[in-house]
Motif scaffolding. Structure first.
Motif, PDB file in Angstrom:
ATOM      1  N   ARG A  13       2.006   9.000   4.718  1.00 49.30           N
ATOM      2  CA  ARG A  13       2.361   8.624   4.154  1.00 49.30           C
ATOM      3  C   ARG A  13       2.562   7.768   5.153  1.00 49.30           C
ATOM      4  NH1 ARG A  13       6.556   6.374   0.485  1.00 49.30           N
ATOM      5  NH2 ARG A  13       8.217   5.348   2.225  1.00 49.30           N
ATOM      6  N   PHE A  45       0.658  11.017  -3.191  1.00 55.14           N
ATOM      7  CA  PHE A  45       1.208  11.097  -4.721  1.00 55.14           C
ATOM      8  C   PHE A  45       1.342   9.840  -5.598  1.00 55.14           C
ATOM      9  CE2 PHE A  45       4.509  10.716  -1.160  1.00 55.14           C
ATOM     10  CZ  PHE A  45       5.231   9.834  -1.566  1.00 55.14           C
ATOM     11  N   CYS A  46       1.384   8.474  -5.043  1.00 51.14           N
ATOM     12  CA  CYS A  46       2.347   7.571  -5.334  1.00 51.14           C
ATOM     13  C   CYS A  46       1.273   6.890  -6.109  1.00 51.14           C
ATOM     14  CB  CYS A  46       1.970   6.244  -3.975  1.00 51.14           C
ATOM     15  SG  CYS A  46       2.420   5.024  -4.920  1.00 51.14           S
ATOM     16  N   GLY A  94      -2.986   4.533   0.207  1.00 55.24           N
ATOM     17  CA  GLY A  94      -1.397   5.564  -0.403  1.00 55.24           C
ATOM     18  C   GLY A  94      -0.886   6.599   0.172  1.00 55.24           C
ATOM     19  N   CYS A  95       0.238   6.537  -0.045  1.00 50.22           N
ATOM     20  CA  CYS A  95       0.925   7.886  -0.408  1.00 50.22           C
ATOM     21  C   CYS A  95       0.489   8.902  -1.220  1.00 50.22           C
ATOM     22  CB  CYS A  95       2.402   7.721  -1.109  1.00 50.22           C
ATOM     23  SG  CYS A  95       3.296   6.892   0.658  1.00 50.22           S
ATOM     24  N   ASN A 147       2.624   3.928  -9.147  1.00 51.93           N
ATOM     25  CA  ASN A 147       3.584   3.437  -9.593  1.00 51.93           C
ATOM     26  C   ASN A 147       3.704   2.971 -10.772  1.00 51.93           C
ATOM     27  OD1 ASN A 147       6.071   1.882  -7.196  1.00 51.93           O
ATOM     28  ND2 ASN A 147       4.005   2.250  -6.246  1.00 51.93           N
ATOM     29  N   ARG A 172      10.094   0.536   2.205  1.00 50.90           N
ATOM     30  CA  ARG A 172       9.612   1.840   3.455  1.00 50.90           C
ATOM     31  C   ARG A 172      10.462   1.210   4.539  1.00 50.90           C
ATOM     32  NH1 ARG A 172       4.402   3.581   4.010  1.00 50.90           N
ATOM     33  NH2 ARG A 172       4.250   3.474   5.688  1.00 50.90           N
ATOM     34  N   ASN A 228       0.824   0.471   2.877  1.00 54.12           N
ATOM     35  CA  ASN A 228       0.228   1.132   2.778  1.00 54.12           C
ATOM     36  C   ASN A 228      -1.020   1.609   1.702  1.00 54.12           C
ATOM     37  OD1 ASN A 228      -0.722   3.861   4.220  1.00 54.12           O
ATOM     38  ND2 ASN A 228       0.677   5.679   3.046  1.00 54.12           N
ATOM     39  N   ARG A 229      -1.213   0.122   1.222  1.00 54.63           N
ATOM     40  CA  ARG A 229      -2.162  -0.199  -0.071  1.00 54.63           C
ATOM     41  C   ARG A 229      -2.684  -0.489   0.460  1.00 54.63           C
ATOM     42  NH1 ARG A 229      -2.304   1.627  -5.096  1.00 54.63           N
ATOM     43  NH2 ARG A 229      -0.844   3.783  -5.901  1.00 54.63           N
ATOM     44  N   TYR A 281       6.763  -0.243  -5.465  1.00 55.05           N
ATOM     45  CA  TYR A 281       5.970  -1.143  -4.483  1.00 55.05           C
ATOM     46  C   TYR A 281       6.568  -1.100  -2.847  1.00 55.05           C
ATOM     47  CZ  TYR A 281       2.409  -0.816  -7.100  1.00 55.05           C
ATOM     48  OH  TYR A 281       1.056  -0.604  -8.001  1.00 55.05           O
ATOM     49  N   CYS A 332       2.170  -3.255  -1.448  1.00 58.00           N
ATOM     50  CA  CYS A 332       2.407  -1.745  -0.056  1.00 58.00           C
ATOM     51  C   CYS A 332       2.009  -2.224   0.768  1.00 58.00           C
ATOM     52  CB  CYS A 332       2.658  -0.848  -0.593  1.00 58.00           C
ATOM     53  SG  CYS A 332       2.875   0.263   0.420  1.00 58.00           S
TER      54      CYS A 332
HETATM   55  S1  SF4 Z   1       4.703   5.458  -2.755  1.00 57.17           S
HETATM   56 FE1  SF4 Z   1       5.707   3.587  -1.736  1.00 57.17          FE
HETATM   57  S2  SF4 Z   1       4.516   3.387   0.413  1.00 57.17           S
HETATM   58 FE2  SF4 Z   1       3.552   5.419  -0.385  1.00 57.17          FE
HETATM   59  S3  SF4 Z   1       2.052   3.820  -1.708  1.00 57.17           S
HETATM   60 FE3  SF4 Z   1       3.377   4.136  -2.888  1.00 57.17          FE
HETATM   61  S4  SF4 Z   1       3.916   2.299  -3.097  1.00 57.17           S
HETATM   62 FE4  SF4 Z   1       3.465   2.320  -0.747  1.00 57.17          FE
END
Ligand code: SF4
Length: 313
Positions: free
Chosen positions: A165, A49-50, A46-47, A52, A125, A37-38, A94, A35
């Motif tokens: 985000r 709250f994320c 990353g977000c 996975n 995303r 964002n990571r 992801y 991702c």
């Molecule tokens: S929620 Fe989705 S976009 Fe956000 S860090 Fe996790 S994998 Fe990436």
């Protein structure tokens, strides 16, 4: 009442029954995506709250080939729910469009080559789709069902910023419109209870979401996962969070759905995560089916339905 058969909302089960004439089961696939964002492309955190890890079923592991994950997933679901006869490969963890197009084609083709697979659902995303990808996915529809599912989470830019985000709402809106223009069904995921949002703001979002050319939506109550940045924030400042209690959420989500366009299919009203992953209080260990039953019972009691209060235009 709006024409939803024996339900009070536009249900996911009847959407797929209309499409395929039978029950359809999604099989989650971890194809080893990352991702932006990571991995540092947008950010490394990353977000907030994320997590996975909390969403992956046991058969879904990137070390296994896509074929093996699908075969094990079919076996798992055949044991649990005997009624499914068709399967959708769900590229879930992801960002499942985060590779060059030629590589994506090879990855998706592995799932499409399995005879029981009627189509693919791709979670990603909204800043990771472009014209060539959408053009290619549109072509696949000649033989298979295709759906793109975007994490949108909130319609408010200040919320999206606060949870890191890495994209704004306009980006999500653009991706959804482009996807629909290419004739591809499009789903979106939203979280209720993100920090900084009041109930009134969340209810207003129903109007914004109703204007989008979405096929399906998934709603989740905010749950805070162990090991996330949000968990640190929560443990330091629990008062900054309003986490819905079950009873309050049932009424809230019905208030929301009353304002939602009746053509949008609701795939989920709430999230379900094993309590061992959570720092926030789970809802009495209820399974999603039980929560859904409570929501439908309350809709009966309130004699209401999806779209009853929708403001058109
Ligand atoms: S929620 Fe989705 S976009 Fe956000 S860090 Fe996790 S994998 Fe990436």
């Amino acid at each position: 009442m709006e024409p939803f058969g024996d339900r009070r909302f536009n249900s996911y089960a009847s959407y797929y029954k209309r499409l395929f004439g039978s029950r359809v089961q999604k099989i989650s696939i971890d194809a080893g995506f990352s991702c932006p964002n990571r991995d540092g492309t947008i950010s490394t955190g990353g977000c907030t709250f994320c997590s996975n890890a909390a969403f992956n079923p046991s058969y879904c592991k990137a070390e296994k080939s896509i074929r093996q994950q699908i075969e094990e997933g079919i076996e798992f679901h055949q044991r649990r729910y005997r009624r499914a006869s068709k399967y959708l490969a769900y590229f879930q963890p992801y960002s499942n469009t985060y590779k060059p197009l030629e590589e994506l084609k090879e990855i998706y083709a592995q799932a499409l080559a399995i005879p029981e697979v009627a189509g693919i659902v791709i979670g990603t995303r909204p800043d990771l789709v472009d014209e060539p990808l959408l053009h290619y996915l549109n072509k696949i529809q000649e033989t298979h069902h295709v759906m793109l599912e975007y994490g949108v989470e909130s319609v408010y830019d200040e919320t999206l910023k606060r949870v890191n985000r890495g994209h704004d709402f306009a980006t999500a809106e653009k991706a959804i419109r482009m996807t629909a223009e290419h004739g591809i069904p499009c789903g979106a995921h939203f979280i209720f209870g993100l920090p900084g949002e009041t109930k009134a703001m969340m209810l207003d979002a129903a109007h914004v979401i109703s204007q989008l050319p979405l096929t399906t939506v998934k709603f989740h109550q905010l749950q805070i996962f162990k090991g996330t940045r949000m968990a640190e924030e929560y443990l330091q400042h629990p008062d900054a969070f309003h986490l819905f209690k079950l009873d309050e959420y049932i009424d809230f989500v019905i208030d929301f759905v009353e304002r939602l366009h009746p053509d949008i299919v609701i795939e989920r009203f709430a999230g379900e995560v094993p309590p061992r992953y959570l720092v926030s209080e789970p809802w009495m260990k209820l399974r999603y089916d039980q929560v859904l039953r409570l929501i439908e019972q309350r809709m009966e009691e309130r004699n209401t339905w999806q779209g009853r209060l929708e403001v058109r235009g």
